[in-house]
Design an enzyme around this catalytic site. Structure first.
Site, PDB file in Angstrom:
ATOM      1  N   THR A  14      12.245  13.695   4.646  1.00  0.00           N
ATOM      2  CA  THR A  14      13.358  14.202   3.838  1.00  0.00           C
ATOM      3  C   THR A  14      13.601  15.693   4.042  1.00  0.00           C
ATOM      4  O   THR A  14      14.744  16.143   4.070  1.00  0.00           O
ATOM      5  CB  THR A  14      13.045  13.951   2.342  1.00  0.00           C
ATOM      6  OG1 THR A  14      12.813  12.558   2.163  1.00  0.00           O
ATOM      7  CG2 THR A  14      14.181  14.390   1.452  1.00  0.00           C
ATOM      8  N   ASP A  56      11.298   8.825   9.715  1.00  0.00           N
ATOM      9  CA  ASP A  56      10.903   8.647   8.319  1.00  0.00           C
ATOM     10  C   ASP A  56       9.409   8.319   8.391  1.00  0.00           C
ATOM     11  O   ASP A  56       8.983   7.519   9.223  1.00  0.00           O
ATOM     12  CB  ASP A  56      11.682   7.467   7.723  1.00  0.00           C
ATOM     13  CG  ASP A  56      11.395   7.285   6.245  1.00  0.00           C
ATOM     14  OD1 ASP A  56      12.336   7.402   5.448  1.00  0.00           O
ATOM     15  OD2 ASP A  56      10.232   6.997   5.876  1.00  0.00           O
ATOM     16  N   SER A  57       8.617   8.923   7.527  1.00  0.00           N
ATOM     17  CA  SER A  57       7.162   8.798   7.719  1.00  0.00           C
ATOM     18  C   SER A  57       6.641   7.401   7.437  1.00  0.00           C
ATOM     19  O   SER A  57       5.485   7.114   7.718  1.00  0.00           O
ATOM     20  CB  SER A  57       6.415   9.834   6.889  1.00  0.00           C
ATOM     21  OG  SER A  57       6.343   9.448   5.548  1.00  0.00           O
ATOM     22  N   SER A  58       7.485   6.504   6.925  1.00  0.00           N
ATOM     23  CA  SER A  58       7.035   5.114   6.783  1.00  0.00           C
ATOM     24  C   SER A  58       6.878   4.461   8.158  1.00  0.00           C
ATOM     25  O   SER A  58       6.245   3.409   8.279  1.00  0.00           O
ATOM     26  CB  SER A  58       8.024   4.320   5.932  1.00  0.00           C
ATOM     27  OG  SER A  58       8.034   4.890   4.645  1.00  0.00           O
ATOM     28  N   ASP A  81       5.821  10.180   2.244  1.00  0.00           N
ATOM     29  CA  ASP A  81       5.317   8.821   1.994  1.00  0.00           C
ATOM     30  C   ASP A  81       3.942   8.577   2.614  1.00  0.00           C
ATOM     31  O   ASP A  81       3.068   7.993   1.980  1.00  0.00           O
ATOM     32  CB  ASP A  81       6.305   7.768   2.534  1.00  0.00           C
ATOM     33  CG  ASP A  81       7.564   7.686   1.679  1.00  0.00           C
ATOM     34  OD1 ASP A  81       7.561   8.260   0.569  1.00  0.00           O
ATOM     35  OD2 ASP A  81       8.536   7.034   2.114  1.00  0.00           O
ATOM     36  N   THR A 110      -3.535  12.473  -2.413  1.00  0.00           N
ATOM     37  CA  THR A 110      -2.894  11.172  -2.375  1.00  0.00           C
ATOM     38  C   THR A 110      -1.511  11.283  -3.033  1.00  0.00           C
ATOM     39  O   THR A 110      -1.343  12.084  -3.956  1.00  0.00           O
ATOM     40  CB  THR A 110      -3.813  10.132  -3.065  1.00  0.00           C
ATOM     41  OG1 THR A 110      -3.377   8.834  -2.747  1.00  0.00           O
ATOM     42  CG2 THR A 110      -3.873  10.288  -4.564  1.00  0.00           C
ATOM     43  N   THR A 161     -13.227   2.796  -4.404  1.00  0.00           N
ATOM     44  CA  THR A 161     -12.661   2.379  -5.693  1.00  0.00           C
ATOM     45  C   THR A 161     -11.140   2.446  -5.672  1.00  0.00           C
ATOM     46  O   THR A 161     -10.554   3.321  -5.035  1.00  0.00           O
ATOM     47  CB  THR A 161     -13.205   3.233  -6.850  1.00  0.00           C
ATOM     48  OG1 THR A 161     -12.480   2.896  -8.052  1.00  0.00           O
ATOM     49  CG2 THR A 161     -13.064   4.735  -6.610  1.00  0.00           C
ATOM     50  N   GLN A 162     -10.525   1.506  -6.378  1.00  0.00           N
ATOM     51  CA  GLN A 162      -9.056   1.570  -6.493  1.00  0.00           C
ATOM     52  C   GLN A 162      -8.625   2.554  -7.574  1.00  0.00           C
ATOM     53  O   GLN A 162      -7.426   2.791  -7.747  1.00  0.00           O
ATOM     54  CB  GLN A 162      -8.429   0.193  -6.691  1.00  0.00           C
ATOM     55  CG  GLN A 162      -9.150  -0.761  -7.584  1.00  0.00           C
ATOM     56  CD  GLN A 162      -8.498  -2.140  -7.639  1.00  0.00           C
ATOM     57  OE1 GLN A 162      -7.683  -2.369  -8.499  1.00  0.00           O
ATOM     58  NE2 GLN A 162      -8.855  -3.037  -6.743  1.00  0.00           N
ATOM     59  N   CYS A 163      -9.577   3.161  -8.307  1.00  0.00           N
ATOM     60  CA  CYS A 163      -9.212   4.223  -9.265  1.00  0.00           C
ATOM     61  C   CYS A 163      -8.845   5.483  -8.478  1.00  0.00           C
ATOM     62  O   CYS A 163      -9.541   5.837  -7.530  1.00  0.00           O
ATOM     63  CB  CYS A 163     -10.392   4.581 -10.169  1.00  0.00           C
ATOM     64  SG  CYS A 163     -10.914   3.253 -11.230  1.00  0.00           S
TER      65      CYS A 163
HETATM   66  N1  ASP Z   1      10.788   8.392   3.124  1.00  0.00           N
HETATM   67  C1  ASP Z   1      10.559   9.808   3.314  1.00  0.00           C
HETATM   68  C2  ASP Z   1       9.441   9.972   4.322  1.00  0.00           C
HETATM   69  O1  ASP Z   1       8.307   9.827   3.987  1.00  0.00           O
HETATM   70  C3  ASP Z   1      10.235  10.457   2.027  1.00  0.00           C
HETATM   71  C4  ASP Z   1       9.907  11.921   2.131  1.00  0.00           C
HETATM   72  O2  ASP Z   1      10.143  12.570   3.153  1.00  0.00           O
HETATM   73  O3  ASP Z   1       9.415  12.486   1.186  1.00  0.00           O
HETATM   74  O4  ASP Z   1       9.725  10.252   5.467  1.00  0.00           O
END
Ligand code: ASP
Length: 341
Positions: A14, A58-60, A91, A166, A277-279
């Site tokens: 972003t 996009d980092s996804s 992300d 995180t 742990t998931q905590c």
């Molecule tokens: N979907 C975006 C990404 O991780 C969100 C961001 O940049 O904060 O690339």
């Protein structure tokens, strides 16, 4: 003292998008235009050069091949620059920053990941503060050298250790947290460095870049209702090289014998099984409850207070180093880059 030279690396996300005022849509930004949009950068006490991924993402869409590409850029520019700032989508930023922390052994210069929740062209953007302060932190030096000598993640007035952070919020500007380790730097009227908590590198050691990341890992989140058949299906993945279990509380799982039997079978094949742990905060402590005694007995490795992102990328890194089972366990349970307490 000569002005620090900072390399600003743009991977996407972003932060680098800009609003087209005619259409209102977000679009990728011509990175070379960056300085024009942030004239404040010229006021900083450092020189800045830029490098951009040819196709920002996009980092996804992030994956270990991009981490290797980033490691290559850092390695080939390491001697020429005093610090590095990596612009990255939020992300998966904690995964990439954790991965790089393991890949860069002997790092003695700052590598700061940052990004933003709103694009740099938005009137209410958080991008300018994140970017400007990240550059200031990367350029900060005292008589002994760079103030930060590790991989960090800067977001909303705080620098975190990369492998402790995180993403916790998709809405707030304060998108990250580090529940098991205090911030390394807090930005208020002054930049306050938490010096006792910083990694000090051994000045004699050289940077060693590790690029073999093994990705055949299963990440299994425990939930009430997990059944034997579902588990066996997930664990039947032929190429599996490692298993990470996200367990309840301080490392607990159901006492059902099928779970322990399945894990024992995997460990018997020489595949490491790690318990985290998931905590979001706190630590695994196997043996504290009856529901984790068996895990300890069969040789499950403790991820202690590591984040999922750190445990996953540490496993990729350690699997890539071709260690024996004993060496793997010992390294996993030892702090290599400040990732566990
Ligand atoms: N979907 C975006 C990404 O991780 C969100 C961001 O940049 O904060 O690339």
């Amino acid at each position: 003292m000569k002005q620090p030279n900072i390399l600003l690396i743009y991977t996407g996300g972003t932060i680098g998008m800009i609003k087209d005022f005619n259409t209102g849509a977000l679009k990728n930004f011509n990175f070379d235009e960056l300085l024009k949009h942030i004239p404040e950068l010229r006021l900083l006490d450092c020189t800045i050069e830029t490098f951009s991924f040819s196709h920002p993402i996009d980092s996804s869409n992030m994956n270990p091949n991009y981490w290797i590409a980033l490691a290559d850029v850092l390695e080939s520019n390491y001697n020429r620059f005093d610090g590095f700032v990596i612009l990255h989508g939020s992300d998966t930023m904690a995964y990439s920053a954790s991965a790089l922390s393991f890949m860069l052994e002997g790092l003695a210069k700052p590598v700061i990941f940052t990004g933003s929740q709103l694009p740099i062209g938005d009137l209410r953007t958080d991008a300018k503060e994140n970017l400007i302060t990240s550059i200031q932190i990367a350029a900060a030096q005292n008589e002994k050298g760079p103030m930060i000598q590790e991989v960090g993640l800067y977001f909303e007035y705080k620098l975190y250790r990369a492998n402790r952070a995180t993403k916790i919020n998709a809405e707030h500007f304060e998108a990250f947290a580090s529940l098991n380790y205090p911030p390394l730097v807090e930005s208020g009227v002054h930049l306050v460095f938490n010096e006792p908590k910083l990694i000090r590198s051994d000045r004699k050691s050289n940077l060693m870049v590790h690029k073999n990341m093994v990705t055949q890992i299963v990440l299994l989140k425990m939930f009430p209702g997990l059944e034997e058949e579902m588990l066996n299906h997930m664990l039947s993945f032929k190429g599996m090289k490692g298993l990470i279990m996200e367990t309840f509380g301080s490392g607990n799982v159901t006492n059902e014998p099928w779970l322990v039997n399945a894990l024992q079978g995997i460990i018997a094949k020489g595949i490491p099984v790690v318990n985290i742990t998931q905590c979001p905060g706190g630590s695994v402590s196997m043996g504290l409850y009856e529901t984790s005694v068996d895990l300890k007995r069969i040789g499950v490795i403790s991820g202690k207070d590591m984040t999922t992102e750190a445990a996953l990328t540490k496993m990729m890194y350690l699997l890539g180093r071709g260690l024996s089972s004993e060496e793997f366990k010992e390294n996993f349970e030892t702090s290599l880059r400040g990732e566990l307490s």
